[in-house]
Every structure is written in structure tokens, then in C-alpha cells.
Design an enzyme around this catalytic site. Sequence first.
Site, PDB file in Angstrom:
ATOM      1  CG  HIS A  18      21.505 -53.631  -3.089  1.00  0.00           C
ATOM      2  ND1 HIS A  18      21.105 -52.640  -3.771  1.00  0.00           N
ATOM      3  CD2 HIS A  18      20.240 -54.236  -2.788  1.00  0.00           C
ATOM      4  CE1 HIS A  18      19.682 -52.431  -4.041  1.00  0.00           C
ATOM      5  NE2 HIS A  18      19.252 -53.471  -3.427  1.00  0.00           N
ATOM      6  CG  HIS A  21      26.158 -51.507  -1.877  1.00  0.00           C
ATOM      7  ND1 HIS A  21      25.799 -52.897  -1.473  1.00  0.00           N
ATOM      8  CD2 HIS A  21      25.546 -50.937  -0.915  1.00  0.00           C
ATOM      9  CE1 HIS A  21      25.257 -52.866  -0.729  1.00  0.00           C
ATOM     10  NE2 HIS A  21      25.243 -51.627   0.063  1.00  0.00           N
ATOM     11  CB  CYS A 124      14.548 -48.253  12.443  1.00  0.00           C
ATOM     12  SG  CYS A 124      14.684 -49.446  11.011  1.00  0.00           S
ATOM     13  CB  CYS A 127      17.362 -46.690   9.406  1.00  0.00           C
ATOM     14  SG  CYS A 127      15.661 -46.941   8.440  1.00  0.00           S
ATOM     15  CB  CYS A 143      11.266 -49.119   9.831  1.00  0.00           C
ATOM     16  SG  CYS A 143      12.183 -48.575   8.343  1.00  0.00           S
ATOM     17  CG  HIS A 146      14.909 -51.612   7.255  1.00  0.00           C
ATOM     18  ND1 HIS A 146      15.179 -50.216   7.232  1.00  0.00           N
ATOM     19  CD2 HIS A 146      16.065 -52.010   6.422  1.00  0.00           C
ATOM     20  CE1 HIS A 146      16.311 -49.776   7.010  1.00  0.00           C
ATOM     21  NE2 HIS A 146      16.526 -50.907   6.115  1.00  0.00           N
ATOM     22  CE  LYS A 293      13.577 -50.472   0.521  1.00  0.00           C
ATOM     23  NZ  LYS A 293      14.607 -50.432   0.927  1.00  0.00           N
ATOM     24  CE  LYS A 296      19.075 -60.725   1.185  1.00  0.00           C
ATOM     25  NZ  LYS A 296      19.743 -60.222   2.308  1.00  0.00           N
TER      26      LYS A 296
END
Length: 470
Positions: A18, A21, A124, A127, A143, A146, A293, A296
Site C-alpha cells: 500500500h 507502507h 477487531c 486491527c 470498527c 475497517h 482515507k 477499496k
Amino acid sequence: MAKVYITTAIPYMNGTPHIGHAMDYCLADTYARYQKLIGNDVRMSAGTDEHGNKIEQKAKELGVDVKEYVDGNVEIFKDFISKLGVEYTDFVRTTDADHERRVQEIWKILSPYIYKAKYAGWYCTGCERYVTEKEYDENGGVCPDHQKPYQKFEEENYYFKISEFKDKIREAIESGELLILPEFRKKEILALLEESPDVSISRPKSQLDWGVPVPGDADQVMYVWMDALSNYITVLGYPENDISDWWPAAAEFVGKDILRFHAIIWPAMLMGLGLPLPKVLVSHGMVLADGQKMSKSIGNVVNPVDVLEKHGVSAFRYFFLRHIDTFADSDFTWEKFENAYNNELANDLGNLVQRLATMIHKNGVEIAFDEPDLPKEYSDYMNSFELSKAFDYTWDLVQNINRMIDDEKPWMLAKAGETEKLAEVLGKLANELKSVNKMLSPFLPEVAEKIDAVLVNPVTPPAQPLFPKD
Ligand code: MSP
């Protein structure tokens, strides 16, 4: 010469790289290169986090064997790191037999602080984190990161006594023995620390199969964060090796989303092991897309490999190290990226090198180069991990050389036959460029090498533009 150990967070192997990263890698690599530049001996670790439900579920979804799945992703990540021009000295996979054995040893050493109890609460998987009732209520049971409902766990687990270390952790954070950067996150972490319950550090094997077995209890598997955080010392050979030459780490680079694990659980584990705490936790902000953020479901995920392929590694590092603030959340947009490439890299720097080298070459001027020192402002920024500020400072100097050329007009001196003055002016400019290039080298190592090659005597213009435009 000091020994400097630098670590990067180890990404989950449940997908391909990503753009976020890249932040840990580029920041840590730049800091490591700076440390080498000032003469220190550097070790830098990278690795992959391969256990846990999240990864096991993903492999199942894809219908592939989980080990084969992570093996494939690890290769993709290694390739990505190398495409970023990032150099590490040590690499650890949490599925390495040595790592697994060492984590079990760590568990045994920590056993005076481990107890078994019933856990009933929320989790979660995205996480890989237990959440408190308060958080559950605040987030309405879902969450926010997510967008998935928390899962109810009711099971018997092993717990780690964070409570035993809370006072000492607070003292270490307050005194700066464990420096948290940026400073404003310190308050947030201290508040979280107060609320932190003892943390569950295992799951029944029936619920989590893909992980390191708890020593002495075939029915329990270790919590991923205990496994993952240990990587920073297992990679050095702990516990069988004396790691005191390299540990404590000079700096651990992590995203702000995982600072809590590094500032609470990790120090507690280290205290339980009788090891010193890392000197600095550098927590960078998030890379956003148009203020949001990347996800997808929104469909705004930017693939870092596309960015790397567009204008190459130097353009990538330039953008992420300068225009993405080291500490604050910042936006990636293609427009900003293209502007930075064309107006700054190609115009400010590329043209400068071309222009100066051509003038020196054409006029047959011999340059006497001095070995430049790093300016104090630059070193101060670097030493305090304000890397984007150090880069801004360096770029001001690049623009300054351009202004000096415009002011001194060396081409007029050449025309008027003022050879002595011309040699003096070009000598000054070339030495300025050499000095700026030294400052650029931790950020843009590939470019710095090319500029160094241009700056040999006699100075030769680059055969190809440093930053070709479309
Ligand atoms: N596996 C854990 C880390 C264990 S370290 C002992 C993990 N993995 S991760 O893949 O989710 O994230 C790895 C790193 O990438 C973290 O430092 C995280 O903050 C960073 N980023 C992931 N997405 C990000 C952005 N969008 N922006 C900036 N960095 C973010 O957490």
C-alpha cells in the site's frame, strides 16, 4: 563512531504493498543514510508480519495454502522495498523458524507476568486488536477503520500484566527516556496508558490456528502483536545473543495508527525482559487521497507501483519525503505529484545541474572542490526527525543557487572575457551545488550519485536530462 539501530514496522502479508507502507521504509532509509553520512555504523531492520486471523482468512478466501500465500507476498514486498531504493541490513519473517523459537523463549522469560483468565469482550480482526466496552459503545459496535462489526470473544486466554509496568512506562514517556514524536502524541498515549487493561496475549487454537504455539500449552496460540513486536529483537538474535551493541534501537519508525502498541505493550514487554526501551518512537501521519482515507470501497486507492513507474524512484522519494509531512497526515494526488516532478525536480534541480555543468565545461573552468560540512539547521532537523523540514531547507538552497546564477550572470562574464571572475563565480556555484548534493543524498541517493558523477573535474554536463519530461 556510534552504533545506530533503526527499525521499520513489519506489514501484514494479507495483500500487496500500500502507498502508506512506503512511508516507514522511506523515512527510516533516509534517517539511516543520514546516520551513515555523519560517520555512524548503521543497522536497519525490515520484515513481514505473517500470522493471525486476518491473513489466514484472506488465504482461505483466495483458496490458497496460507504459507504459499504469504511466501508470495513476501517476495512482492521485498521487490517493492528494493524499488524504493531502501537498504536494510536485516530482514525478519514472523514465520522464520528462528523467530518463532525466539518468541517462545521471550514468552517463557515473561512468564512471571503472564496469567490465565477468562476473556469476554470485543475484537477487531482488521486491527488485530481487543477493544474496550467504552470504545465499543463510542463506535456503535463497528470498527471505524475497517467498517466491520466488532466480534464477540468469550474464551480462556493468557494475559500479560501491563498493570505491573504502567508507572514505569509513564515515567519513561514523561521524562523523555522513551521519546515519542511528534510530541503532541505523547498526551494521547499517556491517556491510553491510564485506561489500558492487562492485555490478552493468546487465543484458543480452535479460534486461531495460524500463529506461534504458546510454549507448554498446545491449546493456545500467541496473539499476533506479541509475536510481531518481538521482531525488533529476535532479528538481532535475542535471547541467545548479547544484543547490547545494537539495542536499544536509536529509532523505531511506525505509523500513528500503531503507535499505541509500540508505546504501551512493547515497552511493557521490554521491561519484563529487563531490556532498555527504544530511544525514539517516530510516528508518521497517514497518506490520504483527496483528504480521505484510501480504501477499496471508496475506490481511491493509489497503487505505489504505478507512482514508482511514472517518473522513477527519485520522483517517488522526493514527493513522499518532502510533500508528505513527516508527522501530519498529507494528501497524495497525481496533480501534486506531477507538479512536484515538473516544476521542482526537473526545473529547479535538473536544469540547475545541466546549466551549471554546461557553463563550466564550455568555458574550460577547473573547479577546486572543498569537502562541504552539513549546515547546522539541516543537522538539527535531521537529528530531531523533522525530515520533511530538512528537505525543505535543502530545497531552499537549491533555489538559492538558481537565484545566484541569475544574479551573477556568468554568461555575461564569459562574453566580456572576464575569465578570472568567471572562474571564481562558477567555482562558488559548483561548490554550493556539491554541498547541497551532500544534503540531498539521504533523500535521493540515486540522484546524488548522478550529480556527484557530473561534479568530477572537469565538470561534464549529464548526457541525459536528470529528470526527462514527457
Ligand atoms: N503488522 C502491523 C505492524 C507490526 S509492527 C511490529 C501493521 N501492518 S500494516 O500493514 O497495517 O501497516 C504497516 C505500516 O504501514 C504501519 O506503520 C502503518 O502505519 C503504515 N501504513 C499503512 N497504511 C498507511 C497509510 N495510509 N499512510 C501511512 N502509513 C500507513 O500495522
